[in-house]
Scaffold this motif. Structure first.
Motif, PDB file in Angstrom:
ATOM      1  N   GLU A 264      36.245  95.806  42.962  1.00 50.65           N
ATOM      2  CA  GLU A 264      35.101  95.907  43.879  1.00 50.65           C
ATOM      3  C   GLU A 264      34.117  94.765  43.647  1.00 50.65           C
ATOM      4  OE1 GLU A 264      33.772  99.897  43.064  1.00 50.65           O
ATOM      5  OE2 GLU A 264      35.190 100.778  44.511  1.00 50.65           O
ATOM      6  N   GLN A 265      33.863  94.449  42.382  1.00 53.32           N
ATOM      7  CA  GLN A 265      32.946  93.356  42.041  1.00 53.32           C
ATOM      8  C   GLN A 265      33.503  92.023  42.530  1.00 53.32           C
ATOM      9  OE1 GLN A 265      32.752  92.422  37.866  1.00 53.32           O
ATOM     10  NE2 GLN A 265      31.922  90.421  38.369  1.00 53.32           N
ATOM     11  N   LEU A 266      34.790  91.775  42.275  1.00 51.14           N
ATOM     12  CA  LEU A 266      35.419  90.528  42.710  1.00 51.14           C
ATOM     13  C   LEU A 266      35.408  90.414  44.231  1.00 51.14           C
ATOM     14  CD1 LEU A 266      38.487  90.397  40.278  1.00 51.14           C
ATOM     15  CD2 LEU A 266      36.433  88.966  40.190  1.00 51.14           C
ATOM     16  N   ALA A 267      35.687  91.506  44.913  1.00 52.10           N
ATOM     17  CA  ALA A 267      35.703  91.493  46.378  1.00 52.10           C
ATOM     18  C   ALA A 267      34.315  91.159  46.923  1.00 52.10           C
ATOM     19  CB  ALA A 267      36.176  92.842  46.913  1.00 52.10           C
ATOM     20  N   LYS A 268      33.291  91.761  46.353  1.00 51.91           N
ATOM     21  CA  LYS A 268      31.920  91.500  46.799  1.00 51.91           C
ATOM     22  C   LYS A 268      31.538  90.040  46.581  1.00 51.91           C
ATOM     23  CE  LYS A 268      27.190  93.120  46.197  1.00 51.91           C
ATOM     24  NZ  LYS A 268      26.292  94.013  45.458  1.00 51.91           N
ATOM     25  N   GLU A 269      31.951  89.484  45.450  1.00 49.92           N
ATOM     26  CA  GLU A 269      31.631  88.100  45.106  1.00 49.92           C
ATOM     27  C   GLU A 269      32.423  87.104  45.954  1.00 49.92           C
ATOM     28  OE1 GLU A 269      33.469  86.178  41.377  1.00 49.92           O
ATOM     29  OE2 GLU A 269      31.444  86.713  40.730  1.00 49.92           O
ATOM     30  N   ARG A 270      33.690  87.420  46.210  1.00 51.33           N
ATOM     31  CA  ARG A 270      34.583  86.452  46.843  1.00 51.33           C
ATOM     32  C   ARG A 270      34.676  86.553  48.361  1.00 51.33           C
ATOM     33  NH1 ARG A 270      39.620  86.798  42.520  1.00 51.33           N
ATOM     34  NH2 ARG A 270      38.466  85.986  40.728  1.00 51.33           N
ATOM     35  N   GLU A 271      34.439  87.705  48.931  1.00 54.79           N
ATOM     36  CA  GLU A 271      34.601  87.896  50.382  1.00 54.79           C
ATOM     37  C   GLU A 271      33.872  86.834  51.210  1.00 54.79           C
ATOM     38  OE1 GLU A 271      35.617  89.455  54.159  1.00 54.79           O
ATOM     39  OE2 GLU A 271      36.516  89.832  52.213  1.00 54.79           O
ATOM     40  N   PRO A 272      32.596  86.552  50.930  1.00 59.12           N
ATOM     41  CA  PRO A 272      31.921  85.521  51.729  1.00 59.12           C
ATOM     42  C   PRO A 272      32.569  84.140  51.587  1.00 59.12           C
ATOM     43  CG  PRO A 272      30.334  86.725  50.366  1.00 59.12           C
ATOM     44  CD  PRO A 272      31.696  87.169  49.951  1.00 59.12           C
ATOM     45  N   LEU A 273      33.120  83.860  50.421  1.00 60.22           N
ATOM     46  CA  LEU A 273      33.766  82.571  50.188  1.00 60.22           C
ATOM     47  C   LEU A 273      35.093  82.486  50.941  1.00 60.22           C
ATOM     48  CD1 LEU A 273      33.021  82.283  46.358  1.00 60.22           C
ATOM     49  CD2 LEU A 273      31.715  81.321  48.275  1.00 60.22           C
ATOM     50  N   TYR A 274      35.834  83.584  50.944  1.00 63.28           N
ATOM     51  CA  TYR A 274      37.086  83.629  51.723  1.00 63.28           C
ATOM     52  C   TYR A 274      36.776  83.417  53.204  1.00 63.28           C
ATOM     53  CZ  TYR A 274      39.319  85.945  47.657  1.00 63.28           C
ATOM     54  OH  TYR A 274      39.801  86.272  46.422  1.00 63.28           O
ATOM     55  N   GLN A 275      35.748  84.098  53.685  1.00 62.32           N
ATOM     56  CA  GLN A 275      35.373  83.967  55.094  1.00 62.32           C
ATOM     57  C   GLN A 275      34.946  82.534  55.418  1.00 62.32           C
ATOM     58  OE1 GLN A 275      35.674  86.112  57.541  1.00 62.32           O
ATOM     59  NE2 GLN A 275      36.147  87.976  56.414  1.00 62.32           N
ATOM     60  N   GLU A 276      34.274  81.894  54.464  1.00 63.54           N
ATOM     61  CA  GLU A 276      33.789  80.523  54.666  1.00 63.54           C
ATOM     62  C   GLU A 276      34.932  79.543  54.923  1.00 63.54           C
ATOM     63  OE1 GLU A 276      32.185  77.073  51.686  1.00 63.54           O
ATOM     64  OE2 GLU A 276      31.254  79.045  51.446  1.00 63.54           O
ATOM     65  N   VAL A 277      36.025  79.697  54.204  1.00 59.00           N
ATOM     66  CA  VAL A 277      37.110  78.719  54.322  1.00 59.00           C
ATOM     67  C   VAL A 277      38.214  79.126  55.288  1.00 59.00           C
ATOM     68  CG1 VAL A 277      36.753  77.747  52.033  1.00 59.00           C
ATOM     69  CG2 VAL A 277      38.409  79.570  52.328  1.00 59.00           C
ATOM     70  N   ALA A 278      38.270  80.389  55.648  1.00 57.91           N
ATOM     71  CA  ALA A 278      39.405  80.882  56.439  1.00 57.91           C
ATOM     72  C   ALA A 278      39.378  80.412  57.887  1.00 57.91           C
ATOM     73  CB  ALA A 278      39.445  82.401  56.403  1.00 57.91           C
ATOM     74  N   ASP A 279      40.516  79.886  58.330  1.00 58.10           N
ATOM     75  CA  ASP A 279      40.730  79.611  59.746  1.00 58.10           C
ATOM     76  C   ASP A 279      41.276  80.862  60.434  1.00 58.10           C
ATOM     77  OD1 ASP A 279      40.176  76.688  59.813  1.00 58.10           O
ATOM     78  OD2 ASP A 279      41.852  76.629  58.410  1.00 58.10           O
ATOM     79  N   ILE A 280      42.012  81.651  59.665  1.00 56.30           N
ATOM     80  CA  ILE A 280      42.644  82.869  60.160  1.00 56.30           C
ATOM     81  C   ILE A 280      42.431  83.953  59.111  1.00 56.30           C
ATOM     82  CG2 ILE A 280      44.856  83.956  60.740  1.00 56.30           C
ATOM     83  CD1 ILE A 280      45.880  81.156  61.531  1.00 56.30           C
ATOM     84  N   VAL A 281      42.060  85.157  59.555  1.00 60.81           N
ATOM     85  CA  VAL A 281      41.938  86.308  58.659  1.00 60.81           C
ATOM     86  C   VAL A 281      42.958  87.346  59.106  1.00 60.81           C
ATOM     87  CG1 VAL A 281      40.427  88.134  57.781  1.00 60.81           C
ATOM     88  CG2 VAL A 281      39.481  85.860  58.278  1.00 60.81           C
ATOM     89  N   ILE A 282      43.791  87.780  58.168  1.00 61.54           N
ATOM     90  CA  ILE A 282      44.838  88.751  58.459  1.00 61.54           C
ATOM     91  C   ILE A 282      44.658  89.937  57.510  1.00 61.54           C
ATOM     92  CG2 ILE A 282      47.334  89.187  58.450  1.00 61.54           C
ATOM     93  CD1 ILE A 282      46.610  87.169  60.576  1.00 61.54           C
ATOM     94  N   ASP A 283      44.539  91.132  58.069  1.00 61.92           N
ATOM     95  CA  ASP A 283      44.491  92.337  57.241  1.00 61.92           C
ATOM     96  C   ASP A 283      45.913  92.699  56.841  1.00 61.92           C
ATOM     97  OD1 ASP A 283      41.676  93.047  57.091  1.00 61.92           O
ATOM     98  OD2 ASP A 283      41.820  93.305  59.256  1.00 61.92           O
TER      99      ASP A 283
END
Length: 173
Positions: A121-140
Motif C-alpha cells: 500500500e505504501q509503495l503504491a501510494k508513493e509510485r502511482e503518480p510516477l507511473y501515471q507521469e510516464v505512462a503512455d498507456i495504462v492497462i489494468d
C-alpha cells in the motif's frame, strides 16, 4: 511489483517480433548476484544506481520490449529516459492482486517485512503518480489472462500509432 511485467512483456515482444529484456534479470546477469543479495549487501540506493545504468543502456537499443522493476520510476532520470525512448505501458494491479501474486516469493526484498500488505500500500501510494507521469498507456491487469492483456495492449499501441503516425519505439513495461 507482481503486476505481470515479465510474463506480459515476453508475450508482447513475441507478438511484436521484438526481443524481450527484463531489467532485473539483466542486473543479475551483469553482477552475477540476485536482486535480493544486492539489496542485502549494497542496499537499495546502490541497487537503484545499477538499475539506472542498466535502463540507460537498454533504452538505447532498438527493437526491444523492456520490463523494468517496479521501483525504476523512483529516479527522475529513469522516468525521463523511459518516456523519451519508447512507449511506456503501465500494468496496474490492485493491492490484493499484488499481495496474492507475491505472497510466497522470497526474492522480493521490499516485501520481507512483518506486514507485506502495508508495504505494498505504501509503495503504491508513493509510485502511482510516477507511473501515471510516464505512462503512455495504462492497462489494468485484472483481465482474465495474459493473451487478453496483450491484445488490449496491441489495440492501444495501434491507437497511439494512428494518432502520431510515428512507428513505435521500444516498449517499456
Amino acid at each position: 511489483m507482481g503486476a505481470g511485467k515479465t510474463t506480459v512483456g515476453r508475450a508482447l515482444a513475441k507478438k511484436l517480433s521484438k526481443r524481450f529484456i527484463d531489467s532485473d534479470q539483466e542486473i543479475e546477469a551483469r553482477t552475477g548476484a540476485s536482486i535480493s543479495l544486492i539489496f542485502e549487501i549494497e542496499g537499495e540506493a546502490s541497487f537503484r544506481q545499477r538499475e539506472a545504468d542498466v535502463i540507460s543502456d537498454l533504452t538505447a537499443q532498438e527493437g526491444i520490449v523492456l520490463a523494468t522493476g517496479g521501483g525504476a520510476v523512483l529516479r527522475p532520470e529513469n522516468r525521463a529516459c523511459l518516456k523519451s525512448c519508447g512507449t511506456v505501458i503501465y500494468l496496474r494491479a490492485s493491492v490484493n492482486s499484488i499481495l496474492q501474486r507475491t505472497s510466497h516469493d522470497k526474492s522480493r526484498p521490499l516485501l520481507q517485512t512483518a506486514d507485506p500488505r502495508q508495504k505494498i500500500e505504501q509503495l503504491a501510494k508513493e509510485r502511482e503518480p510516477l507511473y501515471q507521469e510516464v505512462a503512455d498507456i495504462v492497462i489494468d491487469t485484472g483481465r482474465p489472462n495474459v493473451q487478453s492483456l496483450v491484445q488490449t495492449i496491441l489495440a492501444q499501441l495501434d491507437q497511439l500509432s494512428a494518432k502520431s503516425q510515428d512507428p513505435a519505439g521500444p516498449a517499456a513495461l
